[in-house]
Design a protein around this motif. Structure first.
Motif, PDB file in Angstrom:
ATOM      1  N   ILE A   7       0.804  -1.218   0.000  1.00 48.62           N
ATOM      2  CA  ILE A   7       0.000   0.000   0.000  1.00 48.62           C
ATOM      3  C   ILE A   7       0.842   1.276   0.000  1.00 48.62           C
ATOM      4  N   PRO A   8       1.890   1.372   0.815  1.00 47.54           N
ATOM      5  CA  PRO A   8       2.697   2.597   0.722  1.00 47.54           C
ATOM      6  C   PRO A   8       3.400   2.765  -0.638  1.00 47.54           C
ATOM      7  N   LEU A   9       3.608   1.667  -1.349  1.00 46.16           N
ATOM      8  CA  LEU A   9       4.312   1.727  -2.633  1.00 46.16           C
ATOM      9  C   LEU A   9       3.388   2.010  -3.810  1.00 46.16           C
ATOM     10  N   VAL A  10       2.196   1.380  -3.826  1.00 47.18           N
ATOM     11  CA  VAL A  10       1.315   1.524  -4.987  1.00 47.18           C
ATOM     12  C   VAL A  10      -0.010   2.196  -4.674  1.00 47.18           C
ATOM     13  N   GLY A  11      -0.328   2.365  -3.405  1.00 51.95           N
ATOM     14  CA  GLY A  11      -1.577   3.001  -3.009  1.00 51.95           C
ATOM     15  C   GLY A  11      -2.666   1.985  -2.679  1.00 51.95           C
ATOM     16  N   VAL A  12      -3.677   2.456  -1.965  1.00 45.78           N
ATOM     17  CA  VAL A  12      -4.769   1.597  -1.526  1.00 45.78           C
ATOM     18  C   VAL A  12      -5.562   1.069  -2.719  1.00 45.78           C
ATOM     19  N   GLY A  13      -5.871   1.943  -3.684  1.00 47.96           N
ATOM     20  CA  GLY A  13      -6.706   1.545  -4.818  1.00 47.96           C
ATOM     21  C   GLY A  13      -6.110   0.416  -5.632  1.00 47.96           C
ATOM     22  N   VAL A  14      -4.868   0.570  -6.042  1.00 49.04           N
ATOM     23  CA  VAL A  14      -4.218  -0.462  -6.861  1.00 49.04           C
ATOM     24  C   VAL A  14      -4.069  -1.753  -6.059  1.00 49.04           C
ATOM     25  N   ALA A  15      -3.681  -1.629  -4.801  1.00 41.55           N
ATOM     26  CA  ALA A  15      -3.517  -2.823  -3.970  1.00 41.55           C
ATOM     27  C   ALA A  15      -4.844  -3.569  -3.827  1.00 41.55           C
ATOM     28  N   MET A  16      -5.920  -2.831  -3.565  1.00 37.57           N
ATOM     29  CA  MET A  16      -7.213  -3.491  -3.350  1.00 37.57           C
ATOM     30  C   MET A  16      -7.788  -4.080  -4.640  1.00 37.57           C
ATOM     31  N   ILE A  17      -7.651  -3.380  -5.757  1.00 37.67           N
ATOM     32  CA  ILE A  17      -8.122  -3.938  -7.027  1.00 37.67           C
ATOM     33  C   ILE A  17      -7.326  -5.196  -7.360  1.00 37.67           C
ATOM     34  N   SER A  18      -6.023  -5.175  -7.074  1.00 35.55           N
ATOM     35  CA  SER A  18      -5.195  -6.365  -7.298  1.00 35.55           C
ATOM     36  C   SER A  18      -5.677  -7.526  -6.437  1.00 35.55           C
ATOM     37  N   VAL A  19      -5.971  -7.241  -5.179  1.00 35.11           N
ATOM     38  CA  VAL A  19      -6.476  -8.267  -4.267  1.00 35.11           C
ATOM     39  C   VAL A  19      -7.801  -8.827  -4.785  1.00 35.11           C
ATOM     40  N   ILE A  20      -8.703  -7.940  -5.173  1.00 31.02           N
ATOM     41  CA  ILE A  20     -10.015  -8.379  -5.644  1.00 31.02           C
ATOM     42  C   ILE A  20      -9.882  -9.213  -6.917  1.00 31.02           C
ATOM     43  N   PHE A  21      -9.008  -8.792  -7.833  1.00 35.01           N
ATOM     44  CA  PHE A  21      -8.806  -9.582  -9.047  1.00 35.01           C
ATOM     45  C   PHE A  21      -8.259 -10.964  -8.697  1.00 35.01           C
ATOM     46  N   GLY A  22      -7.271 -11.011  -7.814  1.00 32.61           N
ATOM     47  CA  GLY A  22      -6.716 -12.302  -7.400  1.00 32.61           C
ATOM     48  C   GLY A  22      -7.759 -13.181  -6.740  1.00 32.61           C
ATOM     49  N   GLN A  23      -8.589 -12.581  -5.885  1.00 30.71           N
ATOM     50  CA  GLN A  23      -9.654 -13.344  -5.234  1.00 30.71           C
ATOM     51  C   GLN A  23     -10.649 -13.878  -6.253  1.00 30.71           C
ATOM     52  N   MET A  24     -11.025 -13.030  -7.171  1.00 35.43           N
ATOM     53  CA  MET A  24     -12.009 -13.424  -8.177  1.00 35.43           C
ATOM     54  C   MET A  24     -11.467 -14.557  -9.053  1.00 35.43           C
ATOM     55  N   ALA A  25     -10.254 -14.406  -9.524  1.00 35.53           N
ATOM     56  CA  ALA A  25      -9.665 -15.412 -10.408  1.00 35.53           C
ATOM     57  C   ALA A  25      -9.512 -16.751  -9.678  1.00 35.53           C
ATOM     58  N   MET A  26      -8.967 -16.721  -8.473  1.00 36.50           N
ATOM     59  CA  MET A  26      -8.765 -17.968  -7.735  1.00 36.50           C
ATOM     60  C   MET A  26     -10.097 -18.581  -7.318  1.00 36.50           C
ATOM     61  N   SER A  27     -11.075 -17.760  -6.991  1.00 36.76           N
ATOM     62  CA  SER A  27     -12.407 -18.272  -6.632  1.00 36.76           C
ATOM     63  C   SER A  27     -13.021 -19.030  -7.796  1.00 36.76           C
ATOM     64  N   MET A  28     -12.843 -18.493  -8.991  1.00 38.65           N
ATOM     65  CA  MET A  28     -13.390 -19.173 -10.161  1.00 38.65           C
ATOM     66  C   MET A  28     -12.716 -20.525 -10.380  1.00 38.65           C
ATOM     67  N   VAL A  29     -11.412 -20.587 -10.181  1.00 36.30           N
ATOM     68  CA  VAL A  29     -10.681 -21.850 -10.347  1.00 36.30           C
ATOM     69  C   VAL A  29     -11.128 -22.855  -9.279  1.00 36.30           C
ATOM     70  N   ILE A  30     -11.197 -22.401  -8.021  1.00 37.34           N
ATOM     71  CA  ILE A  30     -11.607 -23.287  -6.919  1.00 37.34           C
ATOM     72  C   ILE A  30     -12.999 -23.860  -7.174  1.00 37.34           C
ATOM     73  N   GLU A  31     -13.935 -22.990  -7.559  1.00 37.74           N
ATOM     74  CA  GLU A  31     -15.303 -23.462  -7.794  1.00 37.74           C
ATOM     75  C   GLU A  31     -15.409 -24.306  -9.065  1.00 37.74           C
ATOM     76  N   HIS A  32     -14.655 -23.961 -10.093  1.00 34.57           N
ATOM     77  CA  HIS A  32     -14.712 -24.726 -11.340  1.00 34.57           C
ATOM     78  C   HIS A  32     -14.324 -26.185 -11.097  1.00 34.57           C
ATOM     79  N   PHE A  33     -13.272 -26.391 -10.310  1.00 30.22           N
ATOM     80  CA  PHE A  33     -12.791 -27.750 -10.053  1.00 30.22           C
ATOM     81  C   PHE A  33     -13.372 -28.365  -8.777  1.00 30.22           C
ATOM     82  N   GLY A  34     -14.113 -27.573  -7.995  1.00 30.69           N
ATOM     83  CA  GLY A  34     -14.682 -28.089  -6.753  1.00 30.69           C
ATOM     84  C   GLY A  34     -13.626 -28.352  -5.690  1.00 30.69           C
ATOM     85  N   TRP A  35     -12.549 -27.574  -5.718  1.00 30.76           N
ATOM     86  CA  TRP A  35     -11.472 -27.758  -4.751  1.00 30.76           C
ATOM     87  C   TRP A  35     -11.884 -27.289  -3.361  1.00 30.76           C
TER      88      TRP A  35
END
Length: 142
Positions: A87-115
């Motif tokens: 956050i001090p390096l890239v800011g709250v917005g970029v950090a949070m959007i990155s987190v949300i994208f990572g969560q969304m992408a991994m959530s789709m993989v987890i649910e797709h395979f039923g992991w």
């Protein structure tokens, strides 16, 4: 539809952004790892008090639970520490959007395979479009 669940999830997202900004600043003052330790120490005290009065589960099951189910604590520590650094390096917005994208992408993989005990929900074009839009928003906010 349970709108209140969505509202609670939005409130959780709001609190994560505020928390990240606060601990990013605290990390500048006391140290990044120290900031994470402080967060988890205070959180442990608070949840310990809540557990004392409202806990209805079986904490002793922790010793019997499959080891993979116990990795959440490690992942939570990694998550917060990375935010404190990022956050001090890239800011709250970029950090949070990155987190949300990572969560969304991994959530789709987890649910797709039923992991991890999740119900299988195949990835479809709408989900892929949503992930693509999130990735585009990351570039736009950057």
């Amino acid at each position: 539809m349970k709108v209140w669940i969505y509202l609670l999830a939005v409130a959780a997202g709001v609190s994560l952004s505020i928390e990240g900004a606060i601990y990013g600043e605290l990390g500048k003052e006391i140290g990044k790892l120290e900031s994470s330790l402080y967060n988890f120490a205070v959180g442990t005290l608070i949840i310990g008090l809540v557990l004392l009065f409202l806990g209805k589960g079986s904490l002793s099951y922790t010793f019997k639970a499959p080891k993979w189910q116990l990795t959440g604590g490690i992942l939570g520590t990694i998550y917060l520490t990375i935010l404190v650094i990022a956050i001090p390096l890239v800011g709250v917005g970029v950090a949070m959007i990155s987190v949300i994208f990572g969560q969304m992408a991994m959530s789709m993989v987890i649910e797709h395979f039923g992991w991890l005990g999740s119900e299988r929900k195949p990835v479809n074009k709408e989900k892929m479009g949503a992930a693509a839009l999130m990735l585009i928003s990351l570039f736009l906010i950057f």
